[in-house]
Enzyme design. Structure first.
Site, PDB file in Angstrom:
ATOM      1  N   SER A 151       0.833  -1.205   0.000  1.00  0.00           N
ATOM      2  CA  SER A 151       0.000   0.000   0.000  1.00  0.00           C
ATOM      3  C   SER A 151       0.865   1.251   0.000  1.00  0.00           C
ATOM      4  O   SER A 151       1.975   1.251   0.552  1.00  0.00           O
ATOM      5  CB  SER A 151      -0.895   0.004   1.242  1.00  0.00           C
ATOM      6  OG  SER A 151      -1.485   1.270   1.447  1.00  0.00           O
ATOM      7  N   TYR A 176      -2.471  -0.111   9.986  1.00  0.00           N
ATOM      8  CA  TYR A 176      -2.631  -0.668   8.638  1.00  0.00           C
ATOM      9  C   TYR A 176      -1.322  -0.542   7.854  1.00  0.00           C
ATOM     10  O   TYR A 176      -0.843  -1.504   7.253  1.00  0.00           O
ATOM     11  CB  TYR A 176      -3.763   0.055   7.899  1.00  0.00           C
ATOM     12  CG  TYR A 176      -3.867  -0.318   6.443  1.00  0.00           C
ATOM     13  CD1 TYR A 176      -4.284  -1.599   6.067  1.00  0.00           C
ATOM     14  CD2 TYR A 176      -3.548   0.594   5.444  1.00  0.00           C
ATOM     15  CE1 TYR A 176      -4.377  -1.950   4.723  1.00  0.00           C
ATOM     16  CE2 TYR A 176      -3.644   0.251   4.103  1.00  0.00           C
ATOM     17  CZ  TYR A 176      -4.054  -1.018   3.744  1.00  0.00           C
ATOM     18  OH  TYR A 176      -4.136  -1.362   2.419  1.00  0.00           O
TER      19      TYR A 176
END
Length: 363
Positions: A151, A176
């Site tokens: 990501s 995350y």
């Protein structure tokens, strides 16, 4: 350009997160390509982090395409955190290529629901790596290429833009982001120890039809339709590198066919067959400009009336914890190695989303 060293024809491909946004679109793309004959195995736990009916809709779309495809499709409901299940799938189907797109997504959700990120993004990914490692025990063939989703969030609050894969990424600002950076580190270790070719892909703000309702464009649309206010963070002083889902899928497909080469170093040990790429549009959009385009396309698609008062429904608010002010991808490595650069402009992508939204929700 890197040479194609992994053919897709007559291969078995395991795709985790297959009912997810990117996963489903990848499956659809592969099934629609009748020049290749593959056996596709999809895994998804169908969790209710967002509206499960969207995941079910994606699976129905896949089934429709699969019925006319020269490739085969098998769907297995289950979690990658279930080690026995993953081992069973690897031992039953012996995939040549593994594409791990299963993950608990969302930056803000990771602040209030930490456990699911550890379970899916760490334990689940570890299970995938272990299964790949043992895929060639007892004389069985080994996995040719592991491709996995990382990501843009791994760049944290990096001041330097555009973000390059050469940049240090040691300062995550959300759990995350930390789990995604951990995936990259784990993959590197397994590539080094067990000579497993692996490629991580840092996705930048993926959007499009049948996307995730927790993403801004989708959430804004839901709220505007209900007459609620939309919150624009950092008082509108944010930029996002919005990347259309078809561009992401094209990038993933090309990367699947170009695995890092296995080779031996001067010390007689394997050089890790490991790579990382950004996949982004390389054109950051200001959030206020993005909202303007979204509002125009929602009116055009007749999701909202022409006289809708958008100004009355906008609220400028401070930055949220875990967010960053800008995302901006340097995709030069992707262009160099695969001859590909995302090119779908924001208005085109938002228009397709608005048209899908009207049809799906029967507005």
């Amino acid at each position: 350009m890197k040479p194609i060293n992994v053919q897709l024809t007559n291969k078995t491909i395991l795709i985790t997160g297959a009912a997810g946004f990117i996963g489903a679109n990848l499956v659809l793309t592969l099934l629609s390509d009748n020049t290749i004959h593959t056996r596709l195995i999809g895994v998804d736990n169908m969790n209710d982090y967002y509206d499960v009916s969207i995941k079910e809709w994606r699976l129905k779309e896949i089934q429709t395409v699969a019925e006319k495809s020269t490739s085969s499709w098998t769907f297995i409901k289950g979690s990658i955190a279930d080690k026995e299940l993953i081992n069973s799938i690897i031992n039953t189907y012996h995939p040549d290529i593994v594409v791990n797109l299963a993950a608990q997504a969302g930056v803000r959700y990771s602040i209030t629901n930490s456990d699911v990120y550890i379970e899916s993004n760490l334990i689940g990914f570890y299970n995938i790596l272990e299964a790949c490692r043992h895929s060639y025990d007892n004389g069985e063939k080994r996995v040719e290429h592991l491709v996995y989703a990382s990501s843009s969030s791994v760049y944290g609050a990096n001041k330097k833009v555009p973000y390059s894969t050469d940049d240090k990424v040691d300062n995550p600002v959300s759990l995350y982001a930390a789990t995604k950076k951990s995936n990259e580190l784990l993959a590197h270790a397994y590539s080094k120890l067990y000579n497993i070719p692996s490629t991580g892909l840092r996705f930048f703000t993926v959007y499009g039809p049948a996307g995730r309702p927790d993403m801004a464009y989708f959430g804004f649309t839901n709220k505007l339709l209900k007459g609620e206010k939309i919150q624009i963070f950092n008082y509108g002083n944010c930029k996002r590198d919005f990347t259309y889902v078809d561009d992401i899928v094209e990038g993933v497909k090309r990367v699947m066919m170009g695995a890092p080469e296995r080779r031996i170093g001067e010390d007689g040990l394997p050089v890790p067959p490991y790579a990382i790429y950004n996949i982004g549009n390389s054109q950051p959009e200001n959030l206020l400009d993005f909202v303007q385009i979204l509002s125009e396309e929602l009116v055009r698609a007749e999701v909202l009336p022409e006289d809708y008062d958008f100004e009355a429904h906008k609220e400028l608010v401070p930055m949220q914890p875990g967010d960053v002010p800008v995302t901006y991808a340097d995709t030069s490595a992707l262009e160099r190695d695969f001859g590909f650069k995302p090119s779908t402009d924001l208005r085109t992508g938002i228009r397709r989303f608005a048209e899908w939204y009207k049809e799906f929700y029967r507005v």
